[in-house]
Design a protein around this motif. Sequence first.
Motif, short mmCIF file in Angstrom:
data_model
loop_
_atom_site.label_atom_id
_atom_site.label_comp_id
_atom_site.label_asym_id
_atom_site.label_seq_id
_atom_site.Cartn_x
_atom_site.Cartn_y
_atom_site.Cartn_z
N PRO A 2 0.83 -1.21 0.00
CA PRO A 2 0.00 0.00 0.00
C PRO A 2 0.86 1.25 0.00
CG PRO A 2 0.00 -1.00 2.17
CD PRO A 2 0.77 -1.92 1.26
N ARG A 3 0.35 2.26 -0.66
CA ARG A 3 1.04 3.54 -0.63
C ARG A 3 0.91 4.16 0.75
NH1 ARG A 3 0.01 9.17 -3.85
NH2 ARG A 3 1.55 10.20 -2.53
N GLU A 4 1.93 4.88 1.18
CA GLU A 4 1.86 5.54 2.48
C GLU A 4 1.85 7.04 2.28
OE1 GLU A 4 5.13 3.84 4.69
OE2 GLU A 4 3.75 2.36 5.54
N PHE A 5 1.08 7.72 3.11
CA PHE A 5 0.89 9.16 2.98
C PHE A 5 1.37 9.86 4.24
CE2 PHE A 5 -2.18 6.95 0.38
CZ PHE A 5 -2.11 7.62 -0.83
N PRO A 6 2.31 10.81 4.09
CA PRO A 6 2.80 11.54 5.26
C PRO A 6 1.89 12.71 5.61
CG PRO A 6 4.03 12.23 3.33
CD PRO A 6 3.02 11.19 2.86
N TYR A 7 1.80 12.99 6.90
CA TYR A 7 1.04 14.15 7.39
C TYR A 7 1.92 14.89 8.38
CZ TYR A 7 -2.87 11.74 5.26
OH TYR A 7 -3.69 11.12 4.35
N THR A 16 6.10 14.23 11.61
CA THR A 16 5.34 13.69 10.50
C THR A 16 4.86 12.28 10.86
OG1 THR A 16 6.70 14.92 8.94
CG2 THR A 16 5.43 13.11 8.05
N VAL A 18 2.73 8.80 9.29
CA VAL A 18 2.43 8.16 8.01
C VAL A 18 1.18 7.30 8.18
CG1 VAL A 18 3.28 6.50 6.31
CG2 VAL A 18 4.84 8.19 7.29
N ARG A 19 0.27 7.46 7.24
CA ARG A 19 -0.95 6.66 7.24
C ARG A 19 -1.12 6.02 5.86
NH1 ARG A 19 -0.30 7.35 11.80
NH2 ARG A 19 -1.70 8.20 13.39
N GLU A 20 -1.96 5.02 5.79
CA GLU A 20 -2.16 4.33 4.51
C GLU A 20 -3.38 4.86 3.77
OE1 GLU A 20 -2.14 0.14 5.14
OE2 GLU A 20 -0.03 0.10 5.72
N ASP A 22 -5.42 8.47 2.14
CA ASP A 22 -5.12 9.77 1.56
C ASP A 22 -6.28 10.73 1.84
OD1 ASP A 22 -4.07 11.83 0.05
OD2 ASP A 22 -4.76 11.00 -1.85
N ASN A 41 -1.77 17.00 4.98
CA ASN A 41 -1.27 16.09 3.94
C ASN A 41 0.09 16.57 3.41
OD1 ASN A 41 -1.04 15.35 0.96
ND2 ASN A 41 -2.73 14.05 1.59
#
Length: 97
Positions: A2-7, A16, A18-20, A22, A41
């Motif tokens: 899965p792609r990971e998205f930083p916040y 920061t 990271v969640r999976e 968006d 995001n």
Amino acid sequence: MPREFPYRCLNCLDHTVVREFDVSHLTMTCPVCDSFERFVNGDVFDQYEVYESTPPADLDWGKLDRSEKLLVSEHVVRRGHSPADFAVEDSSAVNTQ
Ligand SMILES: [Zn+2]
């Protein structure tokens, strides 16, 4: 994979997570500054930093506060808008209400 998205924490700009998934932002307690904060995001924050160093030509960037700047960045990155869509109204403009 899965792609990971930083916040990024908007209070300290230092932490920061990271969640999976968006989404435009999270709200959680930051483990670094211990404040209940909005985490923006990473793509939106990157765009915000680009505009901070190179303001968009068709928007009076310096007149916006940070939350407005982040909102514009979010719309540009996530919704395909242009900065011109947010052009600040001239205060002498006729009130059309
Ligand atoms: Zn923080």
